[in-house]
Design an enzyme around this catalytic site. Structure first.
Site, PDB file in Angstrom:
ATOM      1  N   GLY A  46       0.872  -1.275  -0.123  1.00 22.84           N
ATOM      2  CA  GLY A  46       0.029   0.045   0.083  1.00 22.84           C
ATOM      3  C   GLY A  46       0.689   1.209  -0.061  1.00 22.84           C
ATOM      4  O   GLY A  46       2.089   1.109   0.292  1.00 22.84           O
ATOM      5  N   GLN A  51       2.690  10.012   1.915  1.00 19.54           N
ATOM      6  CA  GLN A  51       4.301   9.402   2.033  1.00 19.54           C
ATOM      7  C   GLN A  51       5.031   9.832   1.045  1.00 19.54           C
ATOM      8  O   GLN A  51       6.273   9.736   0.926  1.00 19.54           O
ATOM      9  CB  GLN A  51       4.045   7.897   2.141  1.00 19.54           C
ATOM     10  CG  GLN A  51       3.355   7.142   3.184  1.00 19.54           C
ATOM     11  CD  GLN A  51       3.292   5.801   3.042  1.00 19.54           C
ATOM     12  OE1 GLN A  51       2.348   5.360   2.466  1.00 19.54           O
ATOM     13  NE2 GLN A  51       4.347   4.915   3.535  1.00 19.54           N
ATOM     14  N   CYS A  91       6.085  -0.506   7.664  1.00 23.54           N
ATOM     15  CA  CYS A  91       5.542   0.668   6.842  1.00 23.54           C
ATOM     16  C   CYS A  91       7.012   0.940   6.062  1.00 23.54           C
ATOM     17  O   CYS A  91       8.026   1.009   6.522  1.00 23.54           O
ATOM     18  CB  CYS A  91       5.188   1.726   7.635  1.00 23.54           C
ATOM     19  SG  CYS A  91       4.751   3.434   6.862  1.00 23.54           S
ATOM     20  N   LEU A  92       6.555   1.423   4.834  1.00 22.58           N
ATOM     21  CA  LEU A  92       7.768   1.951   3.621  1.00 22.58           C
ATOM     22  C   LEU A  92       8.352   3.359   4.491  1.00 22.58           C
ATOM     23  O   LEU A  92       9.622   3.542   4.084  1.00 22.58           O
ATOM     24  CB  LEU A  92       7.255   2.142   2.571  1.00 22.58           C
ATOM     25  CG  LEU A  92       6.566   0.853   1.727  1.00 22.58           C
ATOM     26  CD1 LEU A  92       5.744   1.473   0.453  1.00 22.58           C
ATOM     27  CD2 LEU A  92       7.856   0.279   1.355  1.00 22.58           C
ATOM     28  N   HIS A 133      -4.407   1.246   7.922  1.00 23.78           N
ATOM     29  CA  HIS A 133      -2.928   1.688   7.881  1.00 23.78           C
ATOM     30  C   HIS A 133      -2.864   3.036   6.885  1.00 23.78           C
ATOM     31  O   HIS A 133      -2.115   4.103   7.349  1.00 23.78           O
ATOM     32  CB  HIS A 133      -2.180   0.759   7.601  1.00 23.78           C
ATOM     33  CG  HIS A 133      -0.662   1.112   7.484  1.00 23.78           C
ATOM     34  ND1 HIS A 133       0.556   0.690   8.263  1.00 23.78           N
ATOM     35  CD2 HIS A 133      -0.064   1.645   6.686  1.00 23.78           C
ATOM     36  CE1 HIS A 133       1.697   1.068   7.858  1.00 23.78           C
ATOM     37  NE2 HIS A 133       1.361   1.714   6.850  1.00 23.78           N
ATOM     38  N   GLU A 134      -3.457   2.878   5.714  1.00 25.73           N
ATOM     39  CA  GLU A 134      -3.299   3.865   4.819  1.00 25.73           C
ATOM     40  C   GLU A 134      -4.171   5.211   5.353  1.00 25.73           C
ATOM     41  O   GLU A 134      -3.617   6.512   5.120  1.00 25.73           O
ATOM     42  CB  GLU A 134      -3.539   3.562   3.413  1.00 25.73           C
ATOM     43  CG  GLU A 134      -2.855   2.325   2.918  1.00 25.73           C
ATOM     44  CD  GLU A 134      -1.333   2.400   3.031  1.00 25.73           C
ATOM     45  OE1 GLU A 134      -0.759   3.513   3.015  1.00 25.73           O
ATOM     46  OE2 GLU A 134      -0.634   1.273   2.979  1.00 25.73           O
ATOM     47  N   HIS A 137      -2.242   7.423   7.531  1.00 30.60           N
ATOM     48  CA  HIS A 137      -1.364   8.095   6.943  1.00 30.60           C
ATOM     49  C   HIS A 137      -1.806   9.241   6.367  1.00 30.60           C
ATOM     50  O   HIS A 137      -1.326  10.526   6.607  1.00 30.60           O
ATOM     51  CB  HIS A 137      -0.617   7.487   5.708  1.00 30.60           C
ATOM     52  CG  HIS A 137       0.497   6.700   5.941  1.00 30.60           C
ATOM     53  ND1 HIS A 137       1.620   6.937   6.531  1.00 30.60           N
ATOM     54  CD2 HIS A 137       0.631   5.197   5.701  1.00 30.60           C
ATOM     55  CE1 HIS A 137       2.416   5.942   6.875  1.00 30.60           C
ATOM     56  NE2 HIS A 137       2.092   4.826   6.126  1.00 30.60           N
TER      57      HIS A 137
END
Ligand code: GNR
Ligand code: NI
Length: 177
Positions: A46, A51, A91-92, A133-134, A137
Site C-alpha cells: 500500500g 508518504q 511501513c515503507l 494503515h493507509e 497516513h
C-alpha cells in the site's frame, strides 16, 4: 524509475493531515499511476499520497500475490467497523521495523474510485489492516503511534541515526587518461 521518493519517520511532513480531493481529474489519474509505480517498485502492499509529500486524500493498495490487482481509494471514509485483530505491521516510511498493531477486524469503506465514481468496499484480513494503515497516513498517523512510546522512541532514534549516517553510495571510479 518511480517518480517519487518516500518520506521516512520522523519527517514532520508525515504528520500533516491531507485534504480531500475536490475534482477527480486527469492530474489525480496521473498521481494514482505514480503512486502505484512507487508502491510496486518499493515494494509495498500500500501507499498513501502523504508518504510522497502530496497532501491529498488518495491511497493505493495491492495485496495480490501477482501484483496485478490495484485498488485506489480517493477521499476514503470508514463508515462501519467490527471486531479487533492483531497483525504484525511494517511501513515503507518506517523501514526495517515490524510491530504488532491492533485494529478493527472488518470494515466498510466508502470512497471515490479513480474515475470519480463512488464505491463501497467491505474488507477483512490484510486488506482491512492495509486500508486502516493507509487512512492513518492521510490523517498524519503512523503504525508506531499504536505501539508503546518507548518502542516508538527507540525506532525514532535508530532511524535518525541512519539518516545522519546514510549507507555510503558507491561511486563509479573514472580513470583520468
Ligand atoms: O508494505 C506494507 N506492508 C504492510 C504490512 C502490514 C501492515 C501494513 C502494511 S502497509 C506497508 C506499505 C506502507 O507503508 N503503506 O503505507
Ligand atoms: Ni505505511
Amino acid at each position: 524509475m518511480p517518480k517519487f521518493d518516500i518520506l521516512t519517520f520522523p519527517d514532520p511532513r508525515l504528520r500533516k493531515k491531507a485534504r480531500p480531493v475536490e475534482q477527480v481529474d486527469a492530474s489525480i489519474g496521473r498521481l494514482v499511476d505514480d503512486l502505484l509505480e512507487t508502491m510496486y517498485a518499493a515494494p509495498g502492499v500500500g501507499l498513501a499520497a502523504t508518504q510522497v509529500n502530496v497532501p491529498l486524500r488518495v491511497l493505493v493498495i495491492d495485496i495480490s500475490e501477482e501484483r496485478d490487482n490495484p485498488v485506489c481509494l480517493i477521499n476514503p471514509t470508514i463508515v462501519s467497523s467490527a471486531g479487533a485483530e492483531q497483525m504484525e505491521e511494517g511501513c515503507l516510511s518506517v523501514p526495517g521495523f515490524f510491530e504488532m498493531v491492533t485494529r478493527s477486524e472488518r470494515i466498510r469503506v466508502e470512497a471515490l474510485d479513480r474515475n470519480g465514481d463512488p464505491l463501497s468496499l467491505d474488507a477483512d484480513g490484510l486488506l482491512a489492516v492495509c486500508i486502516q494503515h493507509e487512512i492513518d497516513h492521510l490523517d498524519g498517523k503512523l503504525f508506531v503511534d499504536h505501539i508503546s512510546a518507548l518502542k516508538r522512541q527507540r525506532i525514532r532514534r535508530k532511524l535518525e541515526k541512519e539518516q545522519r549516517h546514510p549507507a555510503p553510495v558507491v561511486q563509479q571510479r573514472r580513470d583520468v587518461i
